[in-house]
Motif scaffolding. Structure first.
Motif, mmCIF file in Angstrom:
data_model
loop_
_atom_site.group_PDB
_atom_site.id
_atom_site.type_symbol
_atom_site.label_atom_id
_atom_site.label_comp_id
_atom_site.label_asym_id
_atom_site.label_seq_id
_atom_site.Cartn_x
_atom_site.Cartn_y
_atom_site.Cartn_z
ATOM 1 N N LEU A 13 0.835 -1.203 0.000
ATOM 2 C CA LEU A 13 0.000 0.000 0.000
ATOM 3 C C LEU A 13 0.870 1.254 0.000
ATOM 4 O O LEU A 13 0.646 2.185 -0.790
ATOM 5 N N TYR A 14 1.864 1.295 0.862
ATOM 6 C CA TYR A 14 2.698 2.484 0.946
ATOM 7 C C TYR A 14 3.707 2.573 -0.188
ATOM 8 O O TYR A 14 4.068 3.680 -0.613
ATOM 9 N N GLN A 15 4.140 1.458 -0.704
ATOM 10 C CA GLN A 15 4.975 1.505 -1.906
ATOM 11 C C GLN A 15 4.221 2.174 -3.049
ATOM 12 O O GLN A 15 4.787 2.984 -3.795
ATOM 13 N N SER A 16 2.947 1.835 -3.178
ATOM 14 C CA SER A 16 2.134 2.416 -4.246
ATOM 15 C C SER A 16 1.905 3.908 -4.028
ATOM 16 O O SER A 16 1.914 4.699 -4.980
ATOM 17 N N LYS A 17 1.708 4.303 -2.772
ATOM 18 C CA LYS A 17 1.489 5.724 -2.492
ATOM 19 C C LYS A 17 2.753 6.538 -2.764
ATOM 20 O O LYS A 17 2.680 7.653 -3.299
ATOM 21 N N VAL A 18 3.901 6.004 -2.400
ATOM 22 C CA VAL A 18 5.158 6.684 -2.712
ATOM 23 C C VAL A 18 5.329 6.776 -4.226
ATOM 24 O O VAL A 18 5.741 7.810 -4.767
ATOM 25 N N GLN A 19 4.995 5.701 -4.907
ATOM 26 C CA GLN A 19 5.097 5.666 -6.365
ATOM 27 C C GLN A 19 4.206 6.739 -6.999
ATOM 28 O O GLN A 19 4.597 7.391 -7.971
ATOM 29 N N PHE A 20 3.017 6.922 -6.451
ATOM 30 C CA PHE A 20 2.093 7.942 -6.954
ATOM 31 C C PHE A 20 2.714 9.330 -6.842
ATOM 32 O O PHE A 20 2.690 10.131 -7.792
ATOM 33 N N HIS A 21 3.298 9.645 -5.679
ATOM 34 C CA HIS A 21 3.883 10.965 -5.480
ATOM 35 C C HIS A 21 5.119 11.167 -6.353
ATOM 36 O O HIS A 21 5.369 12.282 -6.837
ATOM 37 N N ARG A 22 5.881 10.122 -6.552
ATOM 38 C CA ARG A 22 7.047 10.239 -7.432
ATOM 39 C C ARG A 22 6.617 10.513 -8.874
ATOM 40 O O ARG A 22 7.224 11.322 -9.575
ATOM 41 N N LYS A 23 5.556 9.853 -9.305
ATOM 42 C CA LYS A 23 5.086 10.008 -10.678
ATOM 43 C C LYS A 23 4.595 11.423 -10.943
ATOM 44 O O LYS A 23 4.896 12.007 -11.997
ATOM 45 N N PHE A 24 3.842 11.999 -10.016
ATOM 46 C CA PHE A 24 3.206 13.291 -10.271
ATOM 47 C C PHE A 24 3.889 14.475 -9.580
ATOM 48 O O PHE A 24 3.508 15.618 -9.814
ATOM 49 N N GLY A 25 4.889 14.180 -8.738
ATOM 50 C CA GLY A 25 5.578 15.285 -8.067
ATOM 51 C C GLY A 25 7.081 15.194 -8.085
ATOM 52 O O GLY A 25 7.757 16.074 -7.553
ATOM 53 N N GLY A 26 7.615 14.118 -8.661
ATOM 54 C CA GLY A 26 9.057 13.979 -8.736
ATOM 55 C C GLY A 26 9.660 13.378 -7.476
ATOM 56 O O GLY A 26 8.972 13.116 -6.481
ATOM 57 N N GLU A 27 10.965 13.186 -7.508
ATOM 58 C CA GLU A 27 11.664 12.537 -6.394
ATOM 59 C C GLU A 27 11.606 13.368 -5.114
ATOM 60 O O GLU A 27 11.554 12.819 -4.011
#
Length: 281
Positions: A219-233
């Motif tokens: 769940l949290y891997q996916s949420k981090v992935q979401f923020h990386r995709k739309f907000g960068g590292e």
């Protein structure tokens, strides 16, 4: 299994079932009992996004309904959502009012995820002032509402909108896929609506009050992935930092409480693993 269906009375429909490498004989059961269903039997688990995309690509309908296998659709629920999209050409999708097996309320939509909203929720501040969730249990069930994210357990989508923004992102194996899609639809100018007159029973939340450890981490891997995709590292790193601030006290409290409450061992292990793996997410 993932089920894509508009198989209700009065609609020109098709039913596509994607069996995600199940081992309980589900695929054979569908073939024998429902030979008119288009069955896709995967040899490996393609994940939620991958399985639903398989079905969407096979569909020839103007709308597609993403429907989990642990649901029961009440009479006229699909028709109500279809009629709504017919009457609202600016809406890309809509979702029903979800209920638990005992008929009680189940959240079916929520605001778009942001780092601050997630931290607010994890610190239990949503109980004082709602920022991470909607006061959905207090909403009238007689009036549709525009919302930001609809849960993927039951989500009716306009094919035209999917053609414009693309399908579910298959880089998410589980969780957050529908939020990613809702984000893209919203930024493309499409609307999303909650239709409370349409009711669907969803067993999932009622039967899994506590996630298994692997699902919790995913769940949290996916949420981090979401923020990386739309907000960068940078945004992903900030989100991980807020998660650390929220979960470090949780982990410490379970460590201190374990001698008294032995049942906290699993929770302590999950929190410890999450904190350990955050740096590499």
């Amino acid at each position: 299994q993932e089920l894509l269906t508009l198989d209700r009375k009065g609609l020109a429909t098709e039913v596509i079932v994607v069996d995600n490498a199940s081992t309980d004989g589900s695929a054979s059961m569908v073939q024998k009992r429902f030979p008119w269903v288009k069955l896709i039997a995967n040899r490996e688990n393609a994940g939620y996004a991958g399985a639903n995309n398989q079905a969407i690509r096979q569909s020839e309908s103007r709308y597609v309904l993403l429907l989990n296998s642990d649901t029961v659709v009440e009479a006229d629920a699909v028709e109500m959502m279809v009629r709504f999209l017919d009457d609202h050409p600016g809406a890309a999708g809509c979702g029903p009012r979800l209920i638990n097996a005992d008929g009680s309320f189940q959240p079916s939509c929520h605001p778009m995820l942001t780092p601050h909203r997630e931290f607010w929720r994890l610190m239990f501040l949503d109980r004082l002032w709602r920022r991470a969730s909607y006061p959905q249990s207090m909403w009238t069930t007689r009036q549709p509402r525009p919302v930001e994210v609809i849960k993927g357990a039951c989500l009716l989508l306009r094919q035209q909108a999917l053609d414009e923004v693309g399908l579910l992102d298959e880089r998410y194996f589980m969780y957050t896929e529908e939020m990613d899609l809702c984000y893209r639809l919203s930024h493309a100018g499409w609307e999303l609506w909650w239709i409370p007159q349409s009711v669907v029973l969803h067993y999932g939340e009622a039967s899994s009050q506590q996630m298994a450890e692997e699902m919790y981490i995913q769940l949290y891997q996916s949420k981090v992935q979401f923020h990386r995709k739309f907000g960068g590292e940078r945004r992903a790193a900030y989100f991980r930092f807020l998660l650390f601030l929220a979960y470090a006290p949780r982990w410490l409290s379970t460590v201190l409480s374990r001698p008294i409450f032995a049942g906290l061992a699993d929770r302590e292990r999950t929190y410890r693993r999450l904190l350990t793996e955050l740096i590499d997410m």
